[in-house]
Design an enzyme around this catalytic site. Structure first.
Site, PDB file in Angstrom:
ATOM      1  NE  ARG A 131      10.962   6.095  24.872  1.00 32.05           N
ATOM      2  CZ  ARG A 131      11.598   6.809  25.808  1.00 32.05           C
ATOM      3  NH1 ARG A 131      11.943   8.068  25.549  1.00 32.05           N
ATOM      4  NH2 ARG A 131      11.880   6.290  26.976  1.00 32.05           N
ATOM      5  NE  ARG A 140      29.259 -11.177  14.090  1.00 28.46           N
ATOM      6  CZ  ARG A 140      29.745 -10.568  13.012  1.00 28.46           C
ATOM      7  NH1 ARG A 140      29.966 -11.280  11.911  1.00 28.46           N
ATOM      8  NH2 ARG A 140      30.013  -9.282  13.019  1.00 28.46           N
ATOM      9  CE  LYS A 196      14.974   4.517  26.752  1.00 21.82           C
ATOM     10  NZ  LYS A 196      15.854   5.692  26.897  1.00 21.82           N
TER      11      LYS A 196
END
Length: 286
Positions: free
Chosen positions: A52, A101, A150
């Site tokens: 996963r 960023r 996830k």
């Protein structure tokens, strides 16, 4: 003794492990994670978690920094260094630190950030809650649409946990278009007779590693498995209900939105599936 964590190839005391403020996991929740249980010092369903992890990284266009064998060596080392008998290993991989960023992904040359730490949970498999069951409430599912990945983007599940806590119950089940999707950090099931019912895999739910094992064991134990949507009302009329997750294993659910499910006590099917799961997973642990 200070807990030892793993950070980008180094094993460090937890107070010495530092991640840049420009890491995209911190700024953008641009990362994925896995939680693997440890019982008797061994890893539970490690291969499933590796599969996963690889899928989650691939879906986000991130490279997997280690092979499965390398991951296994790292996991075993951090369990050993922290002398964990029962507990969990948390793994997080982010897209790394590009130096500033920016919404755009950084160059593929930017190395991912890899963090692992352990959480000791003595008696993890002997939770008293397995004897009494959980009570849950239902709340609207307001998460993003790719719950099958996830990711570390867990704000709304955290809000759901707090809604449950404020309601004096154990967890919340998300509801979308009238149907239960899953719990805040687990997959949801109901039982009618010999039939175990749970939502089918899609982008709407996490493809639970414990879910896959439990459904496989259920079929081997001659239970009928039906993967389909169900409503809160159907759950309230079910014989039993339960959830599965890497840390709770198989946990009975005895109430939803104030209505008792079945007898209002943990049922035989949930108890049997918990017993089978723990027995089989201990045999296969690494």
């Amino acid at each position: 003794m200070s807990r030892i964590v793993y950070l980008n190839g180094d094993y460090l005391p937890e107070n010495e492990a530092k991640v840049s403020v420009f890491d995209r996991g911190f700024l953008m929740a641009d990362g994925v994670y896995e939680v693997t249980s440890v019982l008797d010092g061994k890893l539970i369903d490690f291969a499933g978690h590796c599969i996963r992890l690889g899928r989650s990284l691939s879906e986000l266009g991130m490279k997997n920094p280690h092979s499965n064998d390398e991951w296994l060596a790292i996991f075993r080392e951090i369990v050993a260094r922290n002398a964990v008998t029962d507990g969990m290993v948390y793994l997080q991989v982010t897209r790394g630190n590009p130096g500033d960023r920016d919404f755009a992904y950084p160059s593929p040359e930017v190395e991912p950030t890899v963090v692992l730490f352990t959480q000791a949970k003595p008696g993890l498999a002997d939770s008293p809650a397995a004897k009494t069951g959980w009570k849950v409430i239902s709340i609207p599912d307001e998460r993003w649409g790719r719950r099958d990945i996830k990711t570390v983007q867990l704000l709304y599940p955290s809000m759901g946990k707090m809604m449950a806590k404020h309601a004096g119950v154990d967890d919340a089940w998300f509801v979308q278009d009238g149907f239960v999707t899953e719990g805040t950090s687990n997959n949801a099931y109901i039982v009618k007779g010999n039939k175990i019912i749970t939502r089918a895999l899609s982008h709407d739910i996490l493809h639970g590693i414990t879910r896959a094992a439990v459904l496989r064991f259920a079929k081997e134990a001659q239970f009928e498995v039906e993967e389909r949507n169900f409503t809160v009302a159907e759950a309230q009329q079910a014989d039993e209900a339960f959830i599965t997750s890497a840390s709770a294993f198989v946990m009975p659910v005895v109430e939803i939105d104030g209505a008792a499910i079945g007898s209002g006590k943990p049922g035989n099917v949930a108890a049997r599936m918990r017993e089978i799961y723990l027995d089989e997973m201990r045999k296969a642990a690494l």
